[in-house]
Design an enzyme around this catalytic site. Structure first.
Site, PDB file in Angstrom:
ATOM      1  N   THR A  24      23.504  46.436  19.218  1.00  0.00           N
ATOM      2  CA  THR A  24      23.607  47.856  19.563  1.00  0.00           C
ATOM      3  C   THR A  24      23.381  48.075  21.054  1.00  0.00           C
ATOM      4  O   THR A  24      23.817  49.081  21.601  1.00  0.00           O
ATOM      5  CB  THR A  24      22.544  48.682  18.803  1.00  0.00           C
ATOM      6  OG1 THR A  24      21.264  48.081  19.027  1.00  0.00           O
ATOM      7  CG2 THR A  24      22.828  48.731  17.316  1.00  0.00           C
ATOM      8  N   ASP A  25      22.692  47.140  21.709  1.00  0.00           N
ATOM      9  CA  ASP A  25      22.249  47.438  23.089  1.00  0.00           C
ATOM     10  C   ASP A  25      23.408  47.664  24.052  1.00  0.00           C
ATOM     11  O   ASP A  25      23.422  48.633  24.796  1.00  0.00           O
ATOM     12  CB  ASP A  25      21.238  46.396  23.611  1.00  0.00           C
ATOM     13  CG  ASP A  25      21.732  44.967  23.651  1.00  0.00           C
ATOM     14  OD1 ASP A  25      22.845  44.690  23.156  1.00  0.00           O
ATOM     15  OD2 ASP A  25      20.998  44.106  24.198  1.00  0.00           O
ATOM     16  N   LEU A 111      15.552  33.519  19.969  1.00  0.00           N
ATOM     17  CA  LEU A 111      14.276  34.169  20.278  1.00  0.00           C
ATOM     18  C   LEU A 111      14.207  34.527  21.756  1.00  0.00           C
ATOM     19  O   LEU A 111      13.160  34.803  22.307  1.00  0.00           O
ATOM     20  CB  LEU A 111      13.104  33.254  19.901  1.00  0.00           C
ATOM     21  CG  LEU A 111      13.061  32.883  18.422  1.00  0.00           C
ATOM     22  CD1 LEU A 111      11.944  31.883  18.157  1.00  0.00           C
ATOM     23  CD2 LEU A 111      12.872  34.127  17.567  1.00  0.00           C
ATOM     24  N   SER A 112      15.366  34.447  22.374  1.00  0.00           N
ATOM     25  CA  SER A 112      15.513  34.890  23.748  1.00  0.00           C
ATOM     26  C   SER A 112      14.789  34.038  24.774  1.00  0.00           C
ATOM     27  O   SER A 112      14.084  34.537  25.646  1.00  0.00           O
ATOM     28  CB  SER A 112      15.052  36.342  23.854  1.00  0.00           C
ATOM     29  OG  SER A 112      15.655  36.894  24.947  1.00  0.00           O
ATOM     30  N   ASP A 158      16.742  42.005  25.334  1.00  0.00           N
ATOM     31  CA  ASP A 158      15.814  40.880  25.434  1.00  0.00           C
ATOM     32  C   ASP A 158      14.848  41.047  26.602  1.00  0.00           C
ATOM     33  O   ASP A 158      13.642  40.834  26.466  1.00  0.00           O
ATOM     34  CB  ASP A 158      16.587  39.564  25.622  1.00  0.00           C
ATOM     35  CG  ASP A 158      17.587  39.330  24.506  1.00  0.00           C
ATOM     36  OD1 ASP A 158      17.465  39.996  23.468  1.00  0.00           O
ATOM     37  OD2 ASP A 158      18.480  38.496  24.687  1.00  0.00           O
ATOM     38  N   TYR A 207      29.921  35.803  21.464  1.00  0.00           N
ATOM     39  CA  TYR A 207      29.157  36.985  21.877  1.00  0.00           C
ATOM     40  C   TYR A 207      30.019  37.910  22.739  1.00  0.00           C
ATOM     41  O   TYR A 207      30.134  39.112  22.473  1.00  0.00           O
ATOM     42  CB  TYR A 207      27.897  36.554  22.643  1.00  0.00           C
ATOM     43  CG  TYR A 207      27.010  37.722  23.012  1.00  0.00           C
ATOM     44  CD1 TYR A 207      25.991  38.137  22.170  1.00  0.00           C
ATOM     45  CD2 TYR A 207      27.213  38.421  24.197  1.00  0.00           C
ATOM     46  CE1 TYR A 207      25.188  39.221  22.494  1.00  0.00           C
ATOM     47  CE2 TYR A 207      26.421  39.503  24.531  1.00  0.00           C
ATOM     48  CZ  TYR A 207      25.406  39.898  23.681  1.00  0.00           C
ATOM     49  OH  TYR A 207      24.619  40.971  24.009  1.00  0.00           O
TER      50      TYR A 207
END
Ligand code: GLA
Length: 361
Positions: A24-25, A111-112, A158, A207
């Site tokens: 969504t970011d 997990l960035s 993130d 991505y």
């Protein structure tokens, strides 16, 4: 000459878990995440002439401080070099430096680790070469580094969560208004991370492809960004099926985040977990960013007593899942999840109960 004995300066940044708000970011939407108690740290010293980078498991890199550019071979260094370049652009007097990377945050697991490396680099460099920047400016510089030096058109989730995280709180981030709010995370709720062991390759294109597809979907629906579309408008005629599904994922994720904020404030773990389950189902069907490994981890978790919900976390296409459960049950659930997954796949997943930690420092 290395950076082995007296590291003058160091900075650490945590990984993050995305609780809800998947992809969504960059569609100007809303997200809910938390910083976790696994970090990457960068430490070292300044140097007049060279930039030298050391990280366990990767080849050392040394370049002239005047020749800052993306590396073709040792691409791991691009996160650091990209941040140095972006800070220079903002006027930070970054010269040469020698730095070494350490940490216990798994790399490439969703997990960035990228944002944690970028942010720990930024904070390290700002200590070495002091300059005033707001925290949001720092987060955005790290995001630009990822765009320009790494080639991933990531959103700002993130970096914001890793920087603004607060122990035992979830972070709400509105990517359009840039509102950032922390919400107490009930102590009765626990989080388990399970790494499928299949590395994500963000830069490989899936991505960036999703980013393009969601932009095309916004255009097809005639809105500036998918943020502007309401769930009721998703059934409008004459939209290609693929774009409609991509839009549905993002639009309904935004909706889930808004509802999740209310549920969290009311301490409703069951309601929250249900939204996580729906999110994963939508990833599977609409956004197609899950994998068989992630689906398996999620479906095993969802059947274990004490589990409230489970979903993939982060970009997807590999990486990790997050499971919400009752705190007391967390260690037993983690153990059972690892056991069932390895019995079914022959692969030992990395599963751990995570704590919600403070952001970068
Ligand atoms: C990755 C990106 C984020 C966000 C998530 C998916 O973690 O870096 O910006 O898009 O995927 O929600």
């Amino acid at each position: 000459m290395g950076v082995t004995t007296r590291d003058a300066v160091s900075a650490c940044a945590p990984g993050r878990v995305e609780l809800l708000g998947n992809h969504t970011d960059y569609n100007q939407g809303v997200v809910l995440g938390a910083a976790i108690n696994r970090v990457i740290c960068v430490s070292g010293d300044m140097n007049d002439r060279t930039i030298r980078l050391i990280s366990p498991g990767f080849r050392d890199v040394e370049i002239q401080a005047t020749e800052l550019q993306p590396q073709q071979e040792n691409r791991w260094a691009n996160y650091i070099l990209g941040v140095a370049a972006e800070l220079r652009q903002l006027g930070v007097p970054v010269r040469g430096f020698h730095a070494r990377v350490r940490g216990d945050l798994p790399i490439g697991s969703g997990l960035s680790s990228s944002a944690a490396l970028e942010l720990s680099t930024a904070l390290f460099l700002l200590k070495l070469f002091p300059f005033e920047l707001t925290r949001l400016e720092i987060a955005k510089a790290c995001q630009r580094a990822e765009h320009r030096y790494v080639g991933v058109q990531s959103g700002l989730l993130d970096q914001v969560i890793s920087l603004f995280g607060r122990a035992q709180h979830a972070v709400f981030f509105d990517c359009r208004t840039e509102e950032i709010r922390t919400i107490p995370f009930p102590s009765s709720l626990g989080l388990i991370i399970a790494d499928s062991g299949r590395q994500r390759e963000l830069a490989s294109g899936e991505y960036n492809l999703r980013r393009t597809e969601t932009q095309n979907a916004a255009a097809a629906f005639g809105v500036t960004a998918l943020r502007d579309l309401k769930p009721a408008e998703l059934d409008r005629a004459n939209i290609p099926d693929l774009l409609r599904r991509r839009a549905r994922h993002v639009v309904e994720e935004n909706d889930r985040v808004w509802r999740a904020v209310q549920l969290l404030q009311a301490g409703d773990g069951h309601g929250f977990g249900k939204l996580m389950n729906e999110s994963h189902e939508s990833s599977r069907r609409n956004f197609e960013n899950s994998t068989p490994e992630l689906d398996l981890l999620v479906s095993i978790a969802q059947r274990l007593p004490g589990v409230l919900g489970a979903r993939l976390t982060g970009a997807g296409f590999g990486g990790a899942t997050v499971t919400l459960c009752e705190t007391n049950e967390a260690p037993a659930i983690a153990q059972q999840l690892a056991k069932s997954y390895s019995a079914q796949t022959g692969t030992e997943p990395q599963v751990f109960v995570c704590e919600i930690a403070d952001g970068a420092h």
